[in-house]
Every structure is written in structure tokens, then in C-alpha cells.
Design an enzyme around this catalytic site. Structure first.
Site, PDB file in Angstrom:
ATOM      1  N   GLY A  90      -8.587  18.977 -23.343  1.00 60.35           N
ATOM      2  CA  GLY A  90      -8.712  18.073 -24.489  1.00 60.35           C
ATOM      3  C   GLY A  90      -7.557  18.237 -25.462  1.00 60.35           C
ATOM      4  O   GLY A  90      -6.686  19.096 -25.285  1.00 60.35           O
ATOM      5  N   ASP A 133     -17.272  17.871 -28.012  1.00 61.20           N
ATOM      6  CA  ASP A 133     -17.442  16.550 -28.631  1.00 61.20           C
ATOM      7  C   ASP A 133     -18.464  16.623 -29.758  1.00 61.20           C
ATOM      8  O   ASP A 133     -18.355  15.887 -30.741  1.00 61.20           O
ATOM      9  CB  ASP A 133     -17.850  15.541 -27.559  1.00 61.20           C
ATOM     10  CG  ASP A 133     -16.766  15.413 -26.500  1.00 61.20           C
ATOM     11  OD1 ASP A 133     -15.633  15.085 -26.885  1.00 61.20           O
ATOM     12  OD2 ASP A 133     -17.032  15.691 -25.323  1.00 61.20           O
ATOM     13  N   LYS A 187     -20.178  18.011 -24.176  1.00 58.02           N
ATOM     14  CA  LYS A 187     -18.799  18.077 -23.737  1.00 58.02           C
ATOM     15  C   LYS A 187     -18.595  17.080 -22.607  1.00 58.02           C
ATOM     16  O   LYS A 187     -19.545  16.610 -22.015  1.00 58.02           O
ATOM     17  CB  LYS A 187     -18.464  19.491 -23.239  1.00 58.02           C
ATOM     18  CG  LYS A 187     -18.443  20.527 -24.355  1.00 58.02           C
ATOM     19  CD  LYS A 187     -18.047  21.915 -23.883  1.00 58.02           C
ATOM     20  CE  LYS A 187     -16.854  21.988 -23.020  1.00 58.02           C
ATOM     21  NZ  LYS A 187     -15.647  21.331 -23.566  1.00 58.02           N
ATOM     22  N   GLY A 188     -17.329  16.783 -22.333  1.00 55.54           N
ATOM     23  CA  GLY A 188     -17.038  15.878 -21.226  1.00 55.54           C
ATOM     24  C   GLY A 188     -16.387  14.590 -21.666  1.00 55.54           C
ATOM     25  O   GLY A 188     -16.131  13.713 -20.847  1.00 55.54           O
ATOM     26  N   GLU A 229     -15.511  22.669 -16.583  1.00 57.80           N
ATOM     27  CA  GLU A 229     -15.736  23.397 -17.841  1.00 57.80           C
ATOM     28  C   GLU A 229     -17.010  24.239 -17.732  1.00 57.80           C
ATOM     29  O   GLU A 229     -17.054  25.393 -18.152  1.00 57.80           O
ATOM     30  CB  GLU A 229     -15.864  22.407 -19.003  1.00 57.80           C
ATOM     31  CG  GLU A 229     -14.526  21.749 -19.338  1.00 57.80           C
ATOM     32  CD  GLU A 229     -14.639  20.590 -20.317  1.00 57.80           C
ATOM     33  OE1 GLU A 229     -15.760  20.156 -20.617  1.00 57.80           O
ATOM     34  OE2 GLU A 229     -13.578  20.120 -20.775  1.00 57.80           O
TER      35      GLU A 229
END
Ligand code: 5RP
Length: 230
Positions: free
Chosen positions: A33, A91, A101-102, A110
Site C-alpha cells: 500500500g 483500510d 485490509k485488502g 497479508e
């Protein structure tokens, strides 16, 4: 203060923390990210790889490329027995260190690296902190054959499933060759149960809820400075 400045500041704080708390010679886990990109650049600038750390394992092809661009050795996770620390963004993160997340599509790798790591450090700007997860659409990596069936199940859960697409309107593909359904409008009051439920469905590769394995430590940057949540 811009969000980019906050990402840089939290990355510098994370580098200080990792250097102070990680054994010499270790391989460290690196996530994916825009925040992690700053972190990679900070570590490269400080020239810690090769001297202080042996190298990294990475959660995505994009992070692997960035690490290698800096001349940092990237190991396969299968080559590594112990991983003292994994640093990644989020996130959304709640007060228990549970995360969505993702957003960058790397949720499966992850989660695997987070499982292996002794300590998971989440780095983010303060905009990622929430009381209840779900305002950010929940990513679910699915095998393409199961996409429609799983979308119906996610709809029945009360969410609004949307297939992630590229700028060409073709389905987005993860580094593992799967697709992602982003589930909007979930109010996740019991992250552990929801994670277990979605993970139990055939065709689901990974749900981007990190509740069973939350972050051990979160460094959050705001205009007031770096807040540490443990
Ligand atoms: C990638 C992730 C990222 O950690 C998450 O999307 C946060 O990214 P950014 O630092 O760019 O806000 O889960 O799959």
C-alpha cells in the site's frame, strides 16, 4: 498537514520502532500500500538492509518490486522459519487492533505473513481509525468460479457486493489470479464471527477482516503527532 506527510511521519516512527525492537540479522515482513511504500523508502534511505536486517518477505508483487528496486533482498516465505515483525497498513482499524485490509488487493498474502509474524505493527494515518468496522467496503478474495454464488451469500448477510474492476472495466485480478468482491454497507459489530463465517464458505480465498489475528501495535499519525495503540 497532508495525508502523504502523515504517511511519511508514521513510516519514520515505525522504522525507529522496528530498529529498536528487532534482532540483528532478522528478515522482516513488509506489507502493501501507499503507507508501506513510504516505509520501504525510509528503510532504504537508512540503509538497514544487508547490515542491520538480512532482507524482507513481501505481501505483494508491487512491494517486492519496490524492495528490489532499492536493492533489498526479498525472500520467499517458505525460506523463512521465524519472522519477528510484520509491518503493514490498514483500510480501517478499531480500538482492539482489528482491521479491514485488502484495499490494495493483497489481503491473502497479508494474512499469511501476519499469521507467521510474532508482532504485527499497523501503520496508518488517523483517518483509518474507527469505532466499528464496515464503513470501508470489506474486500473478499474469491475464486472466479464462485463469484456469483458468493455475491448472493454476501447480499443475504446484508451487504452490497460489488465486483472490483480495473480502469478497463475488466475484473481486477489479485497476484494469486483470483477476483475481489468489495462488500459495502456492512456494520461489523462482531468481526470475529463474521470473519469465521465468510472464511467457511467454499470459494472464498480470504476475507479482508483481520480480527482473529489483529495488530499487536498500531502507530497512528495525526497533525498532533504519532499515537501508539497497543
Ligand atoms: C493492501 C492493504 C493496505 O494495507 C491498505 O489498503 C492500506 O493502504 P494505504 O496505506 O494505501 O492506505 O490492505 O491490500
Amino acid at each position: 498537514m497532508s495525508q502523504d506527510t502523515l504517511k511519511l511521519l508514521v513510516s519514520q516512527a515505525a522504522a525507529d520502532y522496528v530498529l529498536a525492537h528487532t534482532p540483528a540479522g532478522a528478515v522482516i515482513g513488509i506489507g502493501t500500500g501507499s503507507t508501506v511504500n513510504y516505509f520501504i523508502d525510509v528503510l532504504a534511505e537508512r540503509k538497514v538492509f544487508g547490515s542491520r536486517f538480512s532482507g524482507a518477505v513481501s505481501s505483494s508483487n508491487a512491494s517486492t518490486s519496490r524492495l528490489q528496486m532499492h536493492g533489498i533482498e526479498v525472500f520467499e516465505l517458505n525460506q523463512i522459519e521465524t519472522l519477528p515483525v510484520y509491518i503493514d497498513g490498514a483500510d480501517e482499524i478499531n480500538p482492539h487492533g482489528q482491521m479491514i485490509k485488502g484495499g490494495g488487493g493483497a489481503l491473502t498474502r497479508e494474512k499469511i505473513i501476519a499469521m507467521v509474524a510474532k508482532t504485527f505493527i499497523c501503520i496508518a494515518d488517523v483517518s483509518k481509525r474507527v469505532d466499528t468496522l464496515g464503513h470501508f467496503a470489506l474486500p473478499v478474495e474469491v475464486m472466479p468460479i464462485a463469484r456469483s454464488a458468493l455475491s448472493r451469500k454476501l447480499l443475504a448477510l446484508g451487504g452490497m457486493p460489488v465486483l472490483r474492476t480495473t480502469s478497463n472495466s475488466t475484473p481486477y485480478l489479485t497476484d494469486n489470479g483470483n477476483q475481489i468482491i468489495d462488500v459495502q454497507h456492512l456494520n461489523i459489530t462482531d468481526p470475529l464471527t463474521l470473519e469465521a463465517e465468510i472464511n467457511s464458505w467454499p470459494g472464498v480465498v480470504t476475507v479482508g477482516l483481520f480480527a482473529k489475528r489483529p495488530a499487536n501495535l498500531c502507530l497512528l499519525a495525526s497533525a498532533a503527532g504519532i499515537e501508539t495503540i497497543q
